[in-house]
Design a protein around this motif. Structure first.
Motif, mmCIF file in Angstrom:
data_model
loop_
_atom_site.group_PDB
_atom_site.id
_atom_site.type_symbol
_atom_site.label_atom_id
_atom_site.label_comp_id
_atom_site.label_asym_id
_atom_site.label_seq_id
_atom_site.Cartn_x
_atom_site.Cartn_y
_atom_site.Cartn_z
ATOM 1 N N ALA A 67 19.698 8.366 94.763
ATOM 2 C CA ALA A 67 20.266 7.953 95.717
ATOM 3 C C ALA A 67 21.630 7.230 95.889
ATOM 4 O O ALA A 67 21.883 6.907 94.910
ATOM 5 C CB ALA A 67 19.182 6.859 96.416
ATOM 6 N N THR A 68 22.181 7.232 97.009
ATOM 7 C CA THR A 68 23.589 6.606 97.139
ATOM 8 C C THR A 68 23.877 5.260 96.683
ATOM 9 O O THR A 68 24.890 5.007 96.217
ATOM 10 C CB THR A 68 24.436 7.228 98.124
ATOM 11 O OG1 THR A 68 23.654 6.796 99.423
ATOM 12 C CG2 THR A 68 24.695 8.557 98.571
ATOM 13 N N ARG A 88 30.412 5.991 89.812
ATOM 14 C CA ARG A 88 30.299 5.701 88.329
ATOM 15 C C ARG A 88 28.919 6.195 87.985
ATOM 16 O O ARG A 88 28.848 6.737 87.070
ATOM 17 C CB ARG A 88 30.346 4.169 88.280
ATOM 18 C CG ARG A 88 30.346 3.671 86.885
ATOM 19 C CD ARG A 88 29.682 2.328 86.784
ATOM 20 N NE ARG A 88 28.441 1.924 87.544
ATOM 21 C CZ ARG A 88 27.348 2.663 87.199
ATOM 22 N NH1 ARG A 88 27.060 3.105 86.115
ATOM 23 N NH2 ARG A 88 26.230 2.129 88.060
ATOM 24 N N ALA A 89 27.831 5.996 88.996
ATOM 25 C CA ALA A 89 26.422 6.353 88.153
ATOM 26 C C ALA A 89 26.458 7.714 88.160
ATOM 27 O O ALA A 89 25.805 8.332 87.086
ATOM 28 C CB ALA A 89 25.596 5.753 89.253
ATOM 29 N N THR A 90 27.004 8.399 88.991
ATOM 30 C CA THR A 90 27.040 9.980 88.883
ATOM 31 C C THR A 90 27.720 10.660 87.605
ATOM 32 O O THR A 90 27.113 11.213 86.880
ATOM 33 C CB THR A 90 27.468 10.763 90.109
ATOM 34 O OG1 THR A 90 27.083 9.956 91.447
ATOM 35 C CG2 THR A 90 27.119 12.184 90.238
ATOM 36 N N ARG A 91 28.973 9.936 87.512
ATOM 37 C CA ARG A 91 29.594 10.207 86.328
ATOM 38 C C ARG A 91 28.913 9.994 85.023
ATOM 39 O O ARG A 91 28.929 10.990 84.022
ATOM 40 C CB ARG A 91 31.153 9.569 86.444
ATOM 41 C CG ARG A 91 32.197 9.999 85.321
ATOM 42 C CD ARG A 91 33.553 9.828 85.840
ATOM 43 N NE ARG A 91 33.485 8.415 86.519
ATOM 44 C CZ ARG A 91 34.310 8.186 87.491
ATOM 45 N NH1 ARG A 91 35.290 9.168 87.703
ATOM 46 N NH2 ARG A 91 34.680 6.888 87.984
ATOM 47 N N ASP A 92 28.342 8.624 84.918
ATOM 48 C CA ASP A 92 27.609 8.599 83.638
ATOM 49 C C ASP A 92 26.348 9.345 83.553
ATOM 50 O O ASP A 92 26.069 9.751 82.543
ATOM 51 C CB ASP A 92 27.179 7.144 83.816
ATOM 52 C CG ASP A 92 28.707 6.152 83.528
ATOM 53 O OD1 ASP A 92 29.584 6.755 82.941
ATOM 54 O OD2 ASP A 92 28.439 4.968 83.785
ATOM 55 N N ASP A 131 34.987 11.916 95.793
ATOM 56 C CA ASP A 131 34.823 11.183 94.530
ATOM 57 C C ASP A 131 33.886 11.830 93.420
ATOM 58 O O ASP A 131 34.438 12.154 92.196
ATOM 59 C CB ASP A 131 34.485 9.676 94.742
ATOM 60 C CG ASP A 131 35.466 8.951 95.500
ATOM 61 O OD1 ASP A 131 36.724 9.285 95.245
ATOM 62 O OD2 ASP A 131 35.159 7.761 95.528
ATOM 63 N N ILE A 132 32.717 12.195 93.823
ATOM 64 C CA ILE A 132 31.770 12.769 92.998
ATOM 65 C C ILE A 132 32.276 14.222 92.623
ATOM 66 O O ILE A 132 32.309 14.382 91.323
ATOM 67 C CB ILE A 132 30.334 13.133 93.400
ATOM 68 C CG1 ILE A 132 29.713 11.604 93.966
ATOM 69 C CG2 ILE A 132 29.535 13.912 92.681
ATOM 70 C CD1 ILE A 132 28.753 11.665 94.754
ATOM 71 N N TYR A 173 18.635 3.735 83.191
ATOM 72 C CA TYR A 173 19.448 2.466 82.897
ATOM 73 C C TYR A 173 20.749 2.641 83.435
ATOM 74 O O TYR A 173 21.470 1.605 83.798
ATOM 75 C CB TYR A 173 19.505 2.494 81.412
ATOM 76 C CG TYR A 173 17.927 2.046 80.963
ATOM 77 C CD1 TYR A 173 17.005 1.656 81.518
ATOM 78 C CD2 TYR A 173 17.877 2.319 79.377
ATOM 79 C CE1 TYR A 173 15.677 1.373 81.153
ATOM 80 C CE2 TYR A 173 16.490 1.929 78.979
ATOM 81 C CZ TYR A 173 15.178 1.373 79.662
ATOM 82 O OH TYR A 173 14.167 1.376 78.951
ATOM 83 N N VAL A 174 21.171 3.981 83.475
ATOM 84 C CA VAL A 174 22.615 4.214 84.010
ATOM 85 C C VAL A 174 22.676 3.879 85.454
ATOM 86 O O VAL A 174 23.760 3.202 85.882
ATOM 87 C CB VAL A 174 22.962 5.744 83.646
ATOM 88 C CG1 VAL A 174 24.096 6.125 84.811
ATOM 89 C CG2 VAL A 174 23.149 5.869 82.282
ATOM 90 N N GLU A 175 21.581 4.471 86.161
ATOM 91 C CA GLU A 175 21.689 4.036 87.577
ATOM 92 C C GLU A 175 21.674 2.436 87.790
ATOM 93 O O GLU A 175 21.932 2.093 88.924
ATOM 94 C CB GLU A 175 20.503 4.620 88.179
ATOM 95 C CG GLU A 175 20.920 5.740 89.081
ATOM 96 C CD GLU A 175 19.733 6.108 90.262
ATOM 97 O OE1 GLU A 175 18.544 6.449 89.469
ATOM 98 O OE2 GLU A 175 20.008 6.103 91.131
ATOM 99 N N ASN A 176 20.927 1.955 87.179
ATOM 100 C CA ASN A 176 20.412 0.432 87.545
ATOM 101 C C ASN A 176 21.370 -0.400 86.845
ATOM 102 O O ASN A 176 21.446 -1.637 86.676
ATOM 103 C CB ASN A 176 19.184 0.090 86.927
ATOM 104 C CG ASN A 176 18.216 0.622 87.647
ATOM 105 O OD1 ASN A 176 18.301 0.954 88.797
ATOM 106 N ND2 ASN A 176 16.799 0.957 87.278
ATOM 107 N N GLU A 177 22.419 0.052 86.142
ATOM 108 C CA GLU A 177 23.557 -0.531 85.238
ATOM 109 C C GLU A 177 22.756 -1.717 84.225
ATOM 110 O O GLU A 177 23.259 -2.747 84.293
ATOM 111 C CB GLU A 177 24.457 -1.265 86.156
ATOM 112 C CG GLU A 177 25.600 -0.367 86.965
ATOM 113 C CD GLU A 177 26.470 -1.105 87.516
ATOM 114 O OE1 GLU A 177 27.377 -1.372 86.958
ATOM 115 O OE2 GLU A 177 26.403 -1.030 88.837
#
Ligand SMILES: Nc1nc2c(ncn2[C@@H]2O[C@H](COP(=O)(O)OP(=O)(O)OP(=O)(O)O)[C@@H](O)[C@H]2O)c(=O)[nH]1
Ligand SMILES: [Mg+2]
Lengths: 341, 140
Positions: A118-119, A128-132, A158-159, A27-31
């Motif tokens: 995947a990036t 954002r996705a990684t942080r979340d 950034d990551i 869900y995080v990855e797919n926003e």
């Protein structure tokens, strides 16, 4: 507030349900709609994990090192969440995520959770996705979160900025130069690993790294701080350093990730770095800086999204046409566009 | 959002060329392929499927051990609340075993003659989006 199913998923995650964890990471990855509420609900449960970024050129042995390092931490009872990022193909939007191949030793251990990512699209989106995703693993109770990324540029930087300790992995024989120098990523490394220490050319690689460190190092801390972007601002520039904040000099560790050679050393310096941050009370400042960066990122993303939602496509098309016809400068165009907000 | 597919090679045979060809084809079709390599136990496969939250599990089986491996993988996936995730099999499956595999919950079986396009189309049809799939079935 999150919807009922999302709320249940959040509760399951906090109770240690692995299926819930894996769903929430998607869900995080797919926003997915509503996920921001979930993240907000999880936020009070975060801030406990130590986050280690593992970066470096392709093939230097990052996944193998994650495997061996995680196994060593598990032997101490430390639980480990792993995020392994691989690039999305710019042509198809697909990706082959192959880091798990090197992490077989970790299977069957409930104290480990490995997720490949995947990036995908934009650089900002990945950060954002990684942080979340890190936060979700943190809330799920993992003591340690290891994030593997290919050290190829800004997205990795950034990551890595979200990590507490950043490990840069080099290996001998990948070319004349140390790979990281080109990527300009050396500045953000807290620990340098020369992996594949069983291979010829180790000494040369170590020497090259040492030389690089010395170049960027003691003469001007001010400069280092500016580059580094995460140490304390120097108050006493005349003395070259702030007496209260001892400087961290990135140690160089040699490892053979396929065995356990050097892994104890690596754990020792990771612990030392952690102690350094906490003892030197830099941690709070780094954290503050990371929050600031995150807020800026999010603001930028949100404002951009809102703006594009609000603006009439015809107006945007017209402005582009005017710029193309040299009737309008891009700089002036921005002012005009912003008036529509 | 991209369809996520686990490509795994259970059993003891040491050939993963076919699995790699499929992995690349799926990537080129815009899917995210989690590739786990050779000699995966059913436990490793089910665990990877869970952690990666894949939409499809693709198994490459050349060893002839499919009737032993598949039920175990399926059982573990059901225990992980992943019973609704379709399992596809690629490899050499004797005709008399195909019906058995389907009974065991295998959604698609692709022999050596199947084209990568066929497999891609099949996955695109059964996976509606990241949240579920339409029941469908296929043998060749
Ligand atoms: N000789 C030797 N080979 C190693 C060592 N560590 C890793 N390798 C090998 O190096 C290759 C790449 O290892 P990975 O762990 O996949 O490297 P990576 O940095 O994660 O690679 P990417 O994720 O593709 O960037 C594999 O064939 C490993 O077996 C080591 O210490 N010594
Ligand atoms: Mg890797």
């Amino acid at each position: 507030m999150a919807s009922k199913p999302l709320q249940k998923l959040t509760e399951s995650l906090l109770q240690g349900n692995r299926r819930a964890l894996s769903r929430l990471l998607s869900y995080v990855e797919n926003e997915r709609e509503g996920v921001d509420d979930v993240l907000a609900a999880l936020f009070p449960h975060t801030g406990k994990a130590w986050i280690i970024g593992i970066t470096g050129a392709p093939g230097t042995g990052k996944s193998s090192l994650v495997n061996t390092l995680a196994k060593a931490y598990r032997a101490h009872g430390t639980t480990v969440g792993i995020i392994a990022v691989d690039p999305t193909s710019p042509f198809s939007g697909g990706a082959i995520l192959g880091d798990r191949i090197r992490m077989r030793d970790l299977s069957g251990d409930a104290g480990v959770f490995i997720r490949s990512m995947a990036t995908r699209g934009s650089l900002g989106g990945l950060a954002r996705a990684t942080r979340d995703a890190i936060r979700v693993l943190d809330a799920a109770g993992f003591d340690l979160v290891l994030v593997e990324t290919v050290g190829a540029g800004q997205s990795e930087v950034d990551i890595v900025r979200t990590a507490h300790t950043t490990v840069l992995v080099e290996a001998p024989g990948l070319g004349d130069d140390v790979q990281a120098i080109k990527a300009g990523i050396l500045e953000i490394a807290d620990i340098l690993v020369v992996n594949k220490a069983d291979r010829p050319g180790v000494k040369k690689t170590v020497a090259a790294l040492k030389a690089m460190l010395e170049l960027g190092h003691p003469a001007s801390l001010g400069q280092l701080v500016a580059h580094h972007g995460r140490l304390l601002p120097v108050e006493d520039k005349a003395n070259g350093r702030n007496a209260e904040t001892p400087m961290w000099i990135p140690p160089i560790v040699q490892t053979i990730a396929l065995e356990t050679t050097g892994i104890d050393d690596l754990m020792t310096v990771i612990e030392a770095h952690r102690n350094h941050l906490v003892d030197a009370k830099i941690f709070a400042q780094i954290e503050r800086q990371q929050i600031e960066i995150e807020l800026h990122d999010r603001l930028r993303e949100t404002l951009m999204r809102r703006f594009l939602q609000d603006i009439d496509d015809a107006i945007l098309a017209d402005v582009i046409a005017q710029i193309q016809a040299r009737r309008l400068a891009p700089q002036t165009a921005i002012e005009q566009l912003l008036r529509h907000m | 959002m991209a369809i996520r597919v686990l490509i795994a090679k259970p059993g003891l045979d040491g050939h993963d060329r076919g699995a790699k060809v499929i992995a690349r084809a799926l990537r080129d079709a815009g899917m995210e392929v989690i590739y786990t390599g050779l000699r995966q136990t059913p436990e490793m496969i089910a665990e990877a499927a869970l952690q990666e939250d894949v939409d499809v599990v693709g198994l490459s089986i050349l060893s002839g051990a499919h009737l032993a491996l598949v039920p175990r993988i399926r059982e573990l996936m059901i225990a992980n609340e992943m019973g609704d995730v379709p399992i596809l099999i690629g490899g050499i499956i004797p005709d008399e075993d195909k019906a058995k595999l389907q009974e065991m919950g295998v959604t698609g079986i692709f022999g050596p003659g199947a084209s990568t396009d066929e497999i891609i189309d099949f996955i695109n049809t059964i996976v509606k989006d990241g949240d579920g799939f339409e029941a469908a079935s296929k043998t060749d």
